[in-house]
Motif scaffolding. Structure first.
Motif, PDB file in Angstrom:
ATOM      1  N   ARG A   1      53.298  31.241 -17.150  1.00 14.99           N
ATOM      2  CA  ARG A   1      52.603  32.523 -17.171  1.00 14.99           C
ATOM      3  C   ARG A   1      52.816  33.216 -15.835  1.00 14.99           C
ATOM      4  O   ARG A   1      52.640  32.618 -14.776  1.00 14.99           O
TER       5      ARG A   1
ATOM      6  N   ARG B   1      42.477  35.510 -26.526  1.00 21.37           N
ATOM      7  CA  ARG B   1      41.780  36.760 -26.263  1.00 21.37           C
ATOM      8  C   ARG B   1      41.787  37.648 -27.515  1.00 21.37           C
ATOM      9  O   ARG B   1      40.762  38.180 -27.920  1.00 21.37           O
TER      10      ARG B   1
ATOM     11  N   HIS C   1      38.769  36.274 -29.403  1.00 23.81           N
ATOM     12  CA  HIS C   1      37.531  36.859 -28.871  1.00 23.81           C
ATOM     13  C   HIS C   1      37.183  38.175 -29.530  1.00 23.81           C
ATOM     14  O   HIS C   1      36.023  38.546 -29.629  1.00 23.81           O
ATOM     15  N   SER C   2      38.190  38.902 -29.967  1.00 26.35           N
ATOM     16  CA  SER C   2      37.913  40.141 -30.704  1.00 26.35           C
ATOM     17  C   SER C   2      39.132  40.471 -31.546  1.00 26.35           C
ATOM     18  O   SER C   2      40.243  40.015 -31.251  1.00 26.35           O
ATOM     19  N   ALA C   3      38.897  41.247 -32.583  1.00 24.51           N
ATOM     20  CA  ALA C   3      39.986  41.617 -33.491  1.00 24.51           C
ATOM     21  C   ALA C   3      39.636  42.958 -34.113  1.00 24.51           C
ATOM     22  O   ALA C   3      38.470  43.339 -34.160  1.00 24.51           O
TER      23      ALA C   3
ATOM     24  N   ARG D   1      38.798  33.907 -37.900  1.00 24.36           N
ATOM     25  CA  ARG D   1      37.570  33.615 -37.150  1.00 24.36           C
ATOM     26  C   ARG D   1      37.587  34.361 -35.826  1.00 24.36           C
ATOM     27  O   ARG D   1      38.607  34.411 -35.136  1.00 24.36           O
ATOM     28  N   VAL D   2      36.442  34.936 -35.462  1.00 25.38           N
ATOM     29  CA  VAL D   2      36.297  35.644 -34.191  1.00 25.38           C
ATOM     30  C   VAL D   2      35.140  35.006 -33.431  1.00 25.38           C
ATOM     31  O   VAL D   2      34.054  34.840 -33.984  1.00 25.38           O
ATOM     32  N   GLY D   3      35.382  34.655 -32.159  1.00 24.70           N
ATOM     33  CA  GLY D   3      34.330  34.046 -31.346  1.00 24.70           C
ATOM     34  C   GLY D   3      34.939  33.114 -30.324  1.00 24.70           C
ATOM     35  O   GLY D   3      36.150  33.122 -30.105  1.00 24.70           O
TER      36      GLY D   3
ATOM     37  N   LEU E   1      34.934  26.161 -18.618  1.00 26.23           N
ATOM     38  CA  LEU E   1      35.019  26.134 -20.074  1.00 26.23           C
ATOM     39  C   LEU E   1      35.233  24.715 -20.590  1.00 26.23           C
ATOM     40  O   LEU E   1      34.856  24.394 -21.717  1.00 26.23           O
TER      41      LEU E   1
ATOM     42  N   GLN F   1      31.787  23.402 -21.036  1.00 26.66           N
ATOM     43  CA  GLN F   1      31.171  23.929 -22.255  1.00 26.66           C
ATOM     44  C   GLN F   1      31.710  23.188 -23.483  1.00 26.66           C
ATOM     45  O   GLN F   1      30.949  22.809 -24.376  1.00 26.66           O
TER      46      GLN F   1
ATOM     47  N   VAL G   1      33.514  41.362 -33.108  1.00 29.23           N
ATOM     48  CA  VAL G   1      33.188  40.625 -31.879  1.00 29.23           C
ATOM     49  C   VAL G   1      32.780  39.184 -32.166  1.00 29.23           C
ATOM     50  O   VAL G   1      32.753  38.341 -31.272  1.00 29.23           O
ATOM     51  N   GLU G   2      32.462  38.897 -33.417  1.00 23.50           N
ATOM     52  CA  GLU G   2      32.103  37.522 -33.754  1.00 23.50           C
ATOM     53  C   GLU G   2      32.150  37.389 -35.268  1.00 23.50           C
ATOM     54  O   GLU G   2      31.827  38.336 -35.988  1.00 23.50           O
ATOM     55  N   THR G   3      32.538  36.209 -35.713  1.00 28.71           N
ATOM     56  CA  THR G   3      32.403  35.927 -37.141  1.00 28.71           C
ATOM     57  C   THR G   3      31.456  34.741 -37.299  1.00 28.71           C
ATOM     58  O   THR G   3      31.371  33.881 -36.431  1.00 28.71           O
TER      59      THR G   3
ATOM     60  N   ARG H   1      21.777  29.905 -28.172  1.00 28.62           N
ATOM     61  CA  ARG H   1      23.126  29.356 -28.267  1.00 28.62           C
ATOM     62  C   ARG H   1      24.173  30.477 -28.274  1.00 28.62           C
ATOM     63  O   ARG H   1      25.201  30.406 -27.619  1.00 28.62           O
TER      64      ARG H   1
ATOM     65  N   ALA I   1      24.330  31.926 -24.731  1.00 29.95           N
ATOM     66  CA  ALA I   1      25.077  31.053 -23.825  1.00 29.95           C
ATOM     67  C   ALA I   1      26.569  31.094 -24.167  1.00 29.95           C
ATOM     68  O   ALA I   1      27.424  31.152 -23.270  1.00 29.95           O
ATOM     69  N   GLY I   2      26.856  31.082 -25.470  1.00 24.95           N
ATOM     70  CA  GLY I   2      28.257  31.126 -25.903  1.00 24.95           C
ATOM     71  C   GLY I   2      28.921  32.409 -25.443  1.00 24.95           C
ATOM     72  O   GLY I   2      30.065  32.398 -24.971  1.00 24.95           O
TER      73      GLY I   2
ATOM     74  N   MET J   1      29.789  32.382 -21.796  1.00 25.55           N
ATOM     75  CA  MET J   1      31.029  31.639 -21.557  1.00 25.55           C
ATOM     76  C   MET J   1      32.249  32.459 -21.972  1.00 25.55           C
ATOM     77  O   MET J   1      33.310  32.364 -21.354  1.00 25.55           O
ATOM     78  N   ARG J   2      32.070  33.259 -23.018  1.00 28.25           N
ATOM     79  CA  ARG J   2      33.196  34.115 -23.415  1.00 28.25           C
ATOM     80  C   ARG J   2      33.482  35.145 -22.321  1.00 28.25           C
ATOM     81  O   ARG J   2      34.638  35.485 -22.068  1.00 28.25           O
TER      82      ARG J   2
ATOM     83  N   VAL K   1      32.970  34.616 -19.146  1.00 31.60           N
ATOM     84  CA  VAL K   1      33.667  33.852 -18.105  1.00 31.60           C
ATOM     85  C   VAL K   1      35.141  33.703 -18.467  1.00 31.60           C
ATOM     86  O   VAL K   1      36.031  33.923 -17.646  1.00 31.60           O
ATOM     87  N   GLU K   2      35.375  33.369 -19.709  1.00 37.41           N
ATOM     88  CA  GLU K   2      36.764  33.166 -20.130  1.00 37.41           C
ATOM     89  C   GLU K   2      37.569  34.459 -20.008  1.00 37.41           C
ATOM     90  O   GLU K   2      38.674  34.463 -19.484  1.00 37.41           O
ATOM     91  N   LEU K   3      36.972  35.550 -20.478  1.00 34.20           N
ATOM     92  CA  LEU K   3      37.700  36.822 -20.426  1.00 34.20           C
ATOM     93  C   LEU K   3      37.889  37.292 -18.984  1.00 34.20           C
ATOM     94  O   LEU K   3      38.870  37.954 -18.667  1.00 34.20           O
TER      95      LEU K   3
ATOM     96  N   THR L   1      38.177  35.227 -16.319  1.00 37.65           N
ATOM     97  CA  THR L   1      39.017  34.329 -15.523  1.00 37.65           C
ATOM     98  C   THR L   1      40.408  34.140 -16.105  1.00 37.65           C
ATOM     99  O   THR L   1      41.341  33.841 -15.384  1.00 37.65           O
ATOM    100  N   GLU L   2      40.529  34.271 -17.409  1.00 39.90           N
ATOM    101  CA  GLU L   2      41.861  34.199 -18.018  1.00 39.90           C
ATOM    102  C   GLU L   2      42.547  35.524 -17.733  1.00 39.90           C
ATOM    103  O   GLU L   2      42.036  36.570 -18.116  1.00 39.90           O
ATOM    104  N   PRO L   3      43.677  35.479 -17.056  1.00 37.79           N
ATOM    105  CA  PRO L   3      44.330  36.760 -16.791  1.00 37.79           C
ATOM    106  C   PRO L   3      44.661  37.486 -18.097  1.00 37.79           C
ATOM    107  O   PRO L   3      45.077  36.846 -19.063  1.00 37.79           O
ATOM    108  N   ALA L   4      44.411  38.781 -18.100  1.00 42.54           N
ATOM    109  CA  ALA L   4      44.833  39.568 -19.254  1.00 42.54           C
ATOM    110  C   ALA L   4      46.349  39.505 -19.304  1.00 42.54           C
ATOM    111  O   ALA L   4      47.014  39.628 -18.284  1.00 42.54           O
TER     112      ALA L   4
END
Lengths: 364, 270, 163
Positions: free
Chosen positions: B68, B142, B169-171, B178-180, B206, B209, C75-77, C139, C142-143, C146-147, C149-151, C153-156
């Motif tokens: 990357r 992502r 994470h989004s769509a 599945r999204v999440g 993560l 978690q 944003v979530e399923t 839950r 908290a989830g 963490m998302r 945090v992930e978004l 810290t994970e480079p776009a």
């Protein structure tokens, strides 16, 4: 096998240096330069710091004249022998572009053999520790190995403890007990010489000497005993591994961080610190040369991974250095990384004292 | 420790900013390694970086790295085309403990580029498919444009003997998947939690978690295998940069059993 | 009557009702009905009155947020075993996002307006309900942290980062 000690005079000492030189060794020993006692090439007894001593304290080092002509009447200076076995700057290899892509050539190792003259007990322990790091793990450092093999070690039992010395509390001195070829104890005008290896005994046999008497041996014992009793510092090393690792969030780390300049002097003068970094230099011919230099865990970049440094604060960097030296080193190499030489105290520009930091964390 | 020259035989643009190289050694010698190990990859005159090996270890004539572009070296490497020569030192580090998990259900938990260090392990697990119970891959990205190794994922999803739970994470509305967070994908997995072995390849926060989620489902921490990331330079435990407390990530890791390093996760800036 | 018994059984088997006091379960069943949605169909929309919540029996439900410059963003399923919809618990009782069936979805629909009145009069019922909602809300919160945090810290993937 056991060896018999002898007594030699200044002529014997001169003969020793000459013999080593004659046997093809590059003889390195203490000498005065830039107002400090450093390790460098010595040609004879005249290069040794006769009549000098040093005054050491936290952040303080001064050379002073002694009342006598003692050759080893001082403690350790800013240099450690690691600068010869594990050089501060080392060429690793060179890459040249060619039709195939590139050709890499490893730098040749030096073919010289070192004789270290005037190695203190703490330094013998430091060399033994670096031997563990570089030679006794799953990977061997070829550069260290090439330099370390065949080193002739002439130890000196300290007759003077420095203001920041604490080898007695680390069980690393002041008397050399192992890891040397010859060990000297200085009396005014003469030296008790104890061989520690066959090579040492063989060399001693070539020097002008007399057999040591019981009185000589007792006199040498008294020298070491007196030195042990006059250590400038003391560290209670028992249980320090657990003490530090159980106190990773102790408020003392904030206190020391407020004083620490993150300069890394302690890591450069430490005889066991081994960290290095590599850098590539490209020249105009299109070739690249990789060099390795000493690095320090006090730099922010030291722990850099994409996105940032893992230890951005001076607090975490000092904690890394001290917990590594006194605690995790044991987990990694089965020995403490500290030999009680006191260099990190003396050469810290703000006089941070590792023994005092341990006491503070103990709550004393 | 001089790098050995390898030629880039093929460049695959996985997703924007992420590329895969297929490398061949100039001397034609096979490159033998085990999944989970890494190499130090050197671009002539630019610099050297640690990269996990992502290929199939049963095809040792092709060395596969997925990189990357996040820094000066990886950005420079992104400009290289097929035919360019790079230097390789390796393989280094402890591999995934594949023989220790024989007979168990396996769950792989990762996101985006974290699939790169697991890919070789998944290939090897599929080569030895009869040695394991259920095989479930939980993979998060992502968005739907950030899915790596999409061809592999399609192939894996089409198999009758493994499950792939993908989450983004989004769509855009209308997306049927599945999204999440990856946690939702873990919960959807149907494995024998009291005996399953988990392989987690995520950043430290993560990872914790994921481990907590797995623990809640019954996967004890001695059955969770993780990787740690630190500044690795010499890759043989001598330069000091990758230390965390007692461990050198380059030689003791990068793969660890979670329970053996759990305390390291809770100390800040350690 | 048969219909009610079926519903009670269905409800009792849903993770939401695990270990619920039988009396509370009966009360809740009285407010429950079955619902089926086809792929793409809205279950509720942002701004509408929030008088229900849902237990998913089957299928995937997308929580969507409308953005003016494009299609709504999922944003979530949520899936079988999950519940969704808590705006019925909080004034002004209006939905703050859309919920849409991603595929064929079978739900148990609970009448929140009816339950609100019952919970007001029967605090122990209210406690039973809240005891089940709060952990789920925690839950998800908290989830989602963490998302973030992930978004963060994970480079776009489309932008180059320093380092």
């Amino acid at each position: 096998m056991s060896y018999h000690p002898s007594v030699i005079g200044l002529d014997g000492l001169a003969a020793l240096i000459e013999a080593l030189s004659g046997d093809g060794f590059r003889v390195l020993g203490p000498t005065v330069r830039d107002d400090a006692i450093v390790y460098d090439d010595i040609a004879g007894v005249d290069d040794l710091p006769a009549g000098w001593t040093d005054e050491q304290d936290g952040g303080r080092y001064r050379l002073k004249r002694r009342d006598d002509k003692a050759l080893f009447g001082y403690a350790v200076g800013p240099h450690a022998w690691k600068r010869f076995l594990h050089p501060p700057l080392l060429r690793l290899w060179r890459a040249e572009p060619d039709a195939a892509g590139m050709t890499l050539t490893a730098a040749a190792e030096p073919d010289e053999r070192f004789a270290f003259f005037g190695v203190r007990s703490c330094e013998l322990h430091a060399i033994a520790i670096q031997d563990k790091v570089f030679l006794q793990g799953p990977y061997v450092d070829p550069h260290y190995k090439a330099r370390r093999e065949g080193v002739f070690l002439v130890a000196v039992n300290c007759g003077t403890a420095g203001g920041t010395c604490f080898c007695a509390s680390m069980n690393t001195g002041p008397k050399a007990t192992a890891g040397f070829d010859l060990a000297l104890t200085e009396f005014p005008g003469e030296f008790l010489v104890e061989p520690g290896s066959d090579a040492g005994a063989a060399l001693l046999a070539r020097l002008p000497q007399r057999a040591a008497t019981a009185a000589d041996i007792e006199r040498a014992r008294a020298v070491s005993e007196r030195t042990a009793a006059s250590m400038g510092r003391h560290m209670q090393a028992d249980g320090v591994h657990d003490l530090l690792l159980d106190n990773l969030e102790h408020k003392r780390w904030d206190d020391v961080a407020a004083r620490c300049l993150s300069c890394g002097n302690c890591t450069q003068v430490c005889p066991t610190c081994f960290c290095t970094a590599v850098s590539d230099v490209n020249d105009l011919s299109g070739a690249t040369e990789r060099t390795r230099r000493w690095d320090s865990c006090f730099s922010v970049d030291f722990s850099y991974i994409h996105g940032g440094s893992v230890r951005p604060s001076p607090r975490s960097r000092y904690r890394q250095w001290m917990t590594h030296k006194l605690a995790s080193w044991e987990d990694q190499f089965g020995t403490s990384g500290c030999v009680g030489c006191g260099r990190c105290i003396t050469w810290c520009p703000v006089g941070i004292d590792i023994t005092e930091e341990v006491r503070a964390i103990r709550g004393e | 420790m001089v790098p050995v020259p390898f030629r880039i035989a093929k460049v695959i643009r996985e997703i924007p900013g992420v590329y895969t190289w297929h490398l061949k050694s100039l001397d034609g010698k096979p490159f033998v390694y085990r999944p989970g190990q890494f190499n130090m990859v050197y671009q002539f005159g630019v610099g050297e970086i640690p990269v996990s090996i992502s290929g199939d270890c049963r095809e040792p004539d092709t060395l596969v790295h997925t990189i990357r572009a996040v820094g000066p070296v990886t950005n420079a490497m992104q400009q290289l085309r097929a035919g360019a020569v790079v230097g390789i030192r390796g393989p280094f580090g402890r591999p995934w403990p594949i023989d220790e998990v024989v007979g168990s259900d396996l769950i792989f938990v990762t996101s985006t580029i974290g699939l790169a260090p697991l890919r070789g392990l998944i290939h090897e697990v599929l080569h030895r498919r009869e040695d394991f119970g259920k095989v479930v891959v939980c993979y998060g990205t992502r968005g739907i444009d950030d899915i790596m190794y999409e061809a592999d994922l399609h192939r894996w999803r089409a198999r009758f003997d493994m499950h792939v739970h993908l989450t983004v994470h989004s769509a855009p509305s209308g997306y049927r998947g599945r999204v999440g967070g990856v946690v939702a994908a873990i919960r959807a997995a149907q494995v024998d939690w009291p005996s399953a072995q988990a392989f987690v390849c995520r950043s430290e926060t993560l990872t914790r978690q994921a481990v907590d989620t797995l623990a809640g489902l019954g996967v004890t921490k001695d059955r969770v295998w993780v990787t740690l990331e630190r500044n690795m330079q010499c890759a043989i435990g001598l330069c000091g940069h990758c230390q965390i407390g007692p461990t050198f990530v380059c030689k003791d890791g990068p793969v660890y059993r979670y329970d053996q390093i759990e305390p390291l996760y809770s100390v800040r800036e350690f | 009557m048969v219909h009610i018994v079926d519903l009670e059984e269905t409800l009792a088997h849903h993770p939401f009702a695990q270990g619920m006091d039988p009396e509370a379960l009966r009360t809740i069943t009285g407010c429950a009905s079955n619902a089926v949605y086809h792929p793409g169909e809205y279950i509720f929309r942002d701004g509408d009155p929030a008088d229900n919540f849902y237990l998913i029996r089957h299928g995937l439900v997308a929580l969507e947020i409308h953005v003016p410059q494009g299609p709504p963003i999922v944003v979530e399923t949520l899936e079988a075993g999950d519940i969704f919809g808590w705006s019925w618990l909080l004034p002004p009782y209006r939905w703050s996002n859309d919920a849409r069936a991603s595929d064929q979805v079978r739900l148990l629909k609970l009448d929140g307006a009816c339950l609100r009145g019952k919970m007001e009069n029967d605090r122990s019922l209210g406690y039973e309900i809240y005891k089940r909602f709060v952990p789920i809300m925690a839950r998800r919160l908290a989830g989602n942290r963490m998302r973030i945090v992930e978004l963060a810290t994970e480079p776009a993937v489309h932008s180059r980062q320093k380092g």
